[in-house]
Design a protein around this motif. Structure first.
Motif, mmCIF file in Angstrom:
data_model
loop_
_atom_site.group_PDB
_atom_site.id
_atom_site.type_symbol
_atom_site.label_atom_id
_atom_site.label_comp_id
_atom_site.label_asym_id
_atom_site.label_seq_id
_atom_site.Cartn_x
_atom_site.Cartn_y
_atom_site.Cartn_z
ATOM 1 N N SER A 97 0.831 -1.198 0.000
ATOM 2 C CA SER A 97 0.000 0.000 0.000
ATOM 3 C C SER A 97 0.867 1.250 0.000
ATOM 4 N N THR A 98 1.937 1.209 0.783
ATOM 5 C CA THR A 98 2.863 2.341 0.836
ATOM 6 C C THR A 98 3.493 2.595 -0.529
ATOM 7 N N ARG A 99 3.917 1.530 -1.179
ATOM 8 C CA ARG A 99 4.532 1.668 -2.503
ATOM 9 C C ARG A 99 3.538 2.248 -3.511
ATOM 10 N N ARG A 100 2.320 1.734 -3.508
ATOM 11 C CA ARG A 100 1.334 2.176 -4.490
ATOM 12 C C ARG A 100 0.850 3.596 -4.249
ATOM 13 N N ASN A 101 0.660 3.957 -2.974
ATOM 14 C CA ASN A 101 -0.100 5.159 -2.642
ATOM 15 C C ASN A 101 0.664 6.247 -1.903
ATOM 16 N N ALA A 102 1.891 5.972 -1.479
ATOM 17 C CA ALA A 102 2.599 6.869 -0.546
ATOM 18 C C ALA A 102 1.755 7.043 0.712
ATOM 19 N N HIS A 103 0.982 6.018 1.023
ATOM 20 C CA HIS A 103 0.083 6.093 2.166
ATOM 21 C C HIS A 103 -0.190 4.690 2.704
ATOM 22 N N ALA A 104 -0.308 4.601 4.002
ATOM 23 C CA ALA A 104 -0.838 3.422 4.684
ATOM 24 C C ALA A 104 -1.523 3.963 5.926
ATOM 25 N N HIS A 105 -2.590 3.330 6.360
ATOM 26 C CA HIS A 105 -3.317 3.949 7.470
ATOM 27 C C HIS A 105 -2.625 3.677 8.806
ATOM 28 N N HIS A 106 -3.124 4.289 9.867
ATOM 29 C CA HIS A 106 -2.369 4.391 11.111
ATOM 30 C C HIS A 106 -2.097 3.035 11.759
ATOM 31 N N ILE A 107 -2.986 2.069 11.638
ATOM 32 C CA ILE A 107 -2.733 0.772 12.265
ATOM 33 C C ILE A 107 -1.688 -0.006 11.467
ATOM 34 N N GLN A 108 -1.712 0.109 10.153
ATOM 35 C CA GLN A 108 -0.649 -0.505 9.354
ATOM 36 C C GLN A 108 0.713 0.077 9.739
ATOM 37 N N ARG A 109 0.755 1.360 9.945
ATOM 38 C CA ARG A 109 2.021 2.012 10.300
ATOM 39 C C ARG A 109 2.471 1.629 11.711
ATOM 40 N N LEU A 110 1.525 1.683 12.661
ATOM 41 C CA LEU A 110 1.896 1.464 14.062
ATOM 42 C C LEU A 110 2.069 -0.010 14.411
ATOM 43 N N MET A 111 1.055 -0.835 14.094
ATOM 44 C CA MET A 111 1.027 -2.194 14.615
ATOM 45 C C MET A 111 1.596 -3.241 13.663
ATOM 46 N N VAL A 112 1.902 -2.861 12.439
ATOM 47 C CA VAL A 112 2.567 -3.785 11.523
ATOM 48 C C VAL A 112 3.993 -3.303 11.272
ATOM 49 N N LEU A 113 4.136 -2.184 10.575
ATOM 50 C CA LEU A 113 5.460 -1.706 10.167
ATOM 51 C C LEU A 113 6.293 -1.224 11.352
ATOM 52 N N GLY A 114 5.722 -0.376 12.198
ATOM 53 C CA GLY A 114 6.462 0.126 13.346
ATOM 54 C C GLY A 114 6.690 -0.944 14.395
ATOM 55 N N ASN A 115 5.665 -1.729 14.671
ATOM 56 C CA ASN A 115 5.760 -2.812 15.646
ATOM 57 C C ASN A 115 6.869 -3.795 15.270
ATOM 58 N N PHE A 116 6.886 -4.230 14.020
ATOM 59 C CA PHE A 116 7.910 -5.186 13.587
ATOM 60 C C PHE A 116 9.300 -4.590 13.739
ATOM 61 N N ALA A 117 9.469 -3.345 13.329
ATOM 62 C CA ALA A 117 10.783 -2.708 13.427
ATOM 63 C C ALA A 117 11.245 -2.645 14.885
ATOM 64 N N MET A 118 10.335 -2.334 15.793
ATOM 65 C CA MET A 118 10.706 -2.266 17.202
ATOM 66 C C MET A 118 11.007 -3.655 17.757
ATOM 67 N N LEU A 119 10.213 -4.652 17.409
ATOM 68 C CA LEU A 119 10.417 -5.994 17.947
ATOM 69 C C LEU A 119 11.782 -6.556 17.579
ATOM 70 N N ILE A 120 12.255 -6.283 16.370
ATOM 71 C CA ILE A 120 13.553 -6.821 15.965
ATOM 72 C C ILE A 120 14.709 -5.931 16.399
ATOM 73 N N GLY A 121 14.398 -4.742 16.960
ATOM 74 C CA GLY A 121 15.457 -3.870 17.461
ATOM 75 C C GLY A 121 16.082 -2.983 16.406
ATOM 76 N N THR A 122 15.271 -2.493 15.470
ATOM 77 C CA THR A 122 15.779 -1.605 14.428
ATOM 78 C C THR A 122 16.220 -0.270 15.023
ATOM 79 N N ALA A 123 17.337 0.245 14.555
ATOM 80 C CA ALA A 123 17.794 1.561 14.990
ATOM 81 C C ALA A 123 16.705 2.591 14.709
ATOM 82 N N PRO A 124 16.257 3.337 15.718
ATOM 83 C CA PRO A 124 15.154 4.278 15.506
ATOM 84 C C PRO A 124 15.413 5.270 14.373
ATOM 85 N N ALA A 125 16.643 5.710 14.218
ATOM 86 C CA ALA A 125 16.942 6.681 13.165
ATOM 87 C C ALA A 125 16.653 6.115 11.780
ATOM 88 N N GLN A 126 16.841 4.799 11.607
ATOM 89 C CA GLN A 126 16.622 4.206 10.297
ATOM 90 C C GLN A 126 15.131 4.066 9.970
#
Length: 507
Positions: free
Chosen positions: A357-386
């Motif tokens: 959705s992000t690729r197609r639209n430059a948009h994803a809604h807030h739960i996709q951002r928070l609980m999928v994309l952001g959640n996964f990045a935090m769970l694996i320990g991604t550097a916040p700056a990245q």
């Protein structure tokens, strides 16, 4: 004597403070498309095209209103490709006597604005951005009187101050918050109205040609392009949302459905953040729909809370936290962002859907951002700056003042709890409950370990175990840690080994 008024690409508002009370005969408005702003992160092509097209249309509106507009296009051979360079050139070109501008929403651009007086030898007045509902000073005053900056408290304050969704001194509908009614999973057979699509005119077509030539290597699809790029079209988009999607927005605002990128979401944030709509007029329109009986209270309140509450709140956090906030890393996360955030090539269906959705639209809604994309990045320990840079690059509504607190604070808990009372960590069960993504995934959301186990499950428990010393005192996490301790020692080892193997596989 000419007043030079540099106007930034996200300040497309006729009521801008720098334009107010100025004699148009003695002023020159500078608008410049510069590569430095288009490339400081690799922005989504749709985002670049949206901003450039909206800028060019706004310049024409200013000219029609009697302003002298000095517009520097991206492909102008004389373009220095930086704000500093174009302000300096314009000051000489117009024989400017002073500079008058509105504060930027990014610390790095504010640093440039603070240097324009020395750069040009002219007095430079930097005015507050009055497009917001609250002021920086009022938020800072509110924050200074509290140990914890709870958004709900601030939201209620603004409700009372503005009178939005108030019946006298009481909240409309008898409650301040109807969030409990806004968590319904997607219902089978639900029909989603189409998102409005605006036909590109000659100006937009020229921009699309330019962006295709200059930014073809950036993440994201440029076409199809159907953005509202004028004030008139933005008002049509607002009316379309109020009539066709807001009535069911409340019920399903947290739901995620395969193949449905837009659902009932407004996607007005990009129009508000660039200046084509104001936050208050959007809130007033939602309240009017509720008062007219066409929109239920949970939908109107939930939508208004995102703007009157959350949007104002994160902007206030941005200003009081300072530029060092972007370097926050409370949990000491250092892992590189997985390459599939840029490629979309992953067998985790939830991530594939959100990135798609992000690729197609430059948009994803807030739960996709928070609980999928952001959640996964935090769970694996991604550097916040990245992950911060990724969000800033790929979303059409992303500007530092709104994106950084949302990602660094809300999504990654990198600020140690300044914004959120707990990390927004979740396993596969949440995604399964709020979406149909798990049905199309090669992983089994009900398994914690084994070759087919959903990675979110082991990653969730591993995250809690990894950060137990830092988080165990958090009162909102005691049930989670109680659950972790109920696992046998052998099961805990299996879970953590599963998580380690998965993280090694995506390194």
């Amino acid at each position: 004597m000419t007043i030079l008024i540099p106007l930034l690409g996200d300040q497309l508002y006729h009521g801008l403070a720098s334009l107010a009370g100025v004699d148009r005969a003695n002023a020159a408005v500078l608008m410049a498309e510069v590569m430095a702003e288009a490339t400081y992160v690799p922005h989504h092509p749709k985002k670049i095209a949206f901003i450039l097209s909206a800028m060019r249309h706004f310049a024409d509106e200013l000219r029609a209103a009697g302003w002298r507009v000095d517009y520097v296009a991206l492909d102008d051979p004389a373009n220095t490709q930086s704000f500093d360079g174009e302000v300096a050139r314009a000051a000489l070109r117009h024989g400017a006597s002073e500079i008058r501008t509105v504060e930027a929403g990014e610390w790095r651009v504010i640093a440039m604005q603070n240097g324009w007086a020395a750069l040009t030898g002219l007095p430079c007045t930097i005015l507050p951005d009055t497009r917001f509902i609250d002021t920086r000073a009022d938020f800072a005053d509110w924050a200074s009187q509290r140990k914890r900056l709870v958004m709900e408290d601030y939201y209620r304050l603004l409700r009372k101050r503005t009178g939005v969704l108030m019946d006298g001194d009481k909240p409309a509908g008898g409650a301040w918050n109807f969030d409990a009614d806004n968590r319904k999973p997607p219902k089978k057979g639900l029909a989603y109205p189409p998102h409005p699509h605006f036909v590109a005119d000659d100006i937009t077509q020229q921009v699309l040609t330019l962006v295709a030539a200059r930014f073809s290597g950036n993440f994201g699809d440029l076409l199809p392009f159907g953005y509202a790029v004028t004030r008139a079209d933005a008002l049509l988009a607002l009316a379309d949302f109020m009539a066709r999607r807001l009535p069911q927005f409340g019920d399903y605002q947290d739901a995620m459905v395969t193949g449905e990128d837009h659902m009932f979401h407004s996607e007005l944030s990009s129009l508000i953040n660039i200046g084509l709509l104001t936050p208050m007029e959007v809130c007033v329109a939602a309240e009017a729909a509720y008062r007219a009986g066409t929109v239920p209270i949970n939908a109107a309140e939930g939508f208004i809370r995102q703007i009157l509450g959350w949007r104002e709140y994160v902007r206030g956090i941005h200003w009081i936290a300072g530029p060092q906030y972007n370097d926050s890393n409370h949990l000491g996360a250092t892992r590189d962002l997985p390459a599939f955030y840029w490629s979309g090539e992953t067998d985790l269906n939830c991530l594939k859907q959100a990135i798609g959705s992000t690729r197609r639209n430059a948009h994803a809604h807030h739960i996709q951002r928070l609980m999928v994309l952001g959640n996964f990045a935090m769970l694996i320990g991604t550097a916040p700056a990245q992950i911060h840079e990724w969000f800033l690059a790929v979303y059409d509504d992303a500007y530092e003042w709104v994106e950084a607190p949302n990602v660094i604070g809300m999504s990654q808990f990198a600020d140690g709890g300044l914004m959120g009372s707990k990390p927004y960590a979740g396993g596969g069960a949440y995604i399964n409950r709020m979406s149909d993504y798990c049905k199309g995934c090669r992983y089994d959301v009900k398994q914690r370990t084994g070759p087919d186990a959903c990675p979110f499950n082991s990653l969730y428990w591993d995250f809690l175990a990894r950060h137990e010393e830092a988080l165990k005192g958090n009162q909102r996490l005691w049930r989670m840690y109680d659950g972790w301790r109920r696992f046998s020692g052998e099961e805990q080892l299996r879970i953590r080994a599963q998580a380690a193997d998965f993280m090694a596989s995506i390194a």
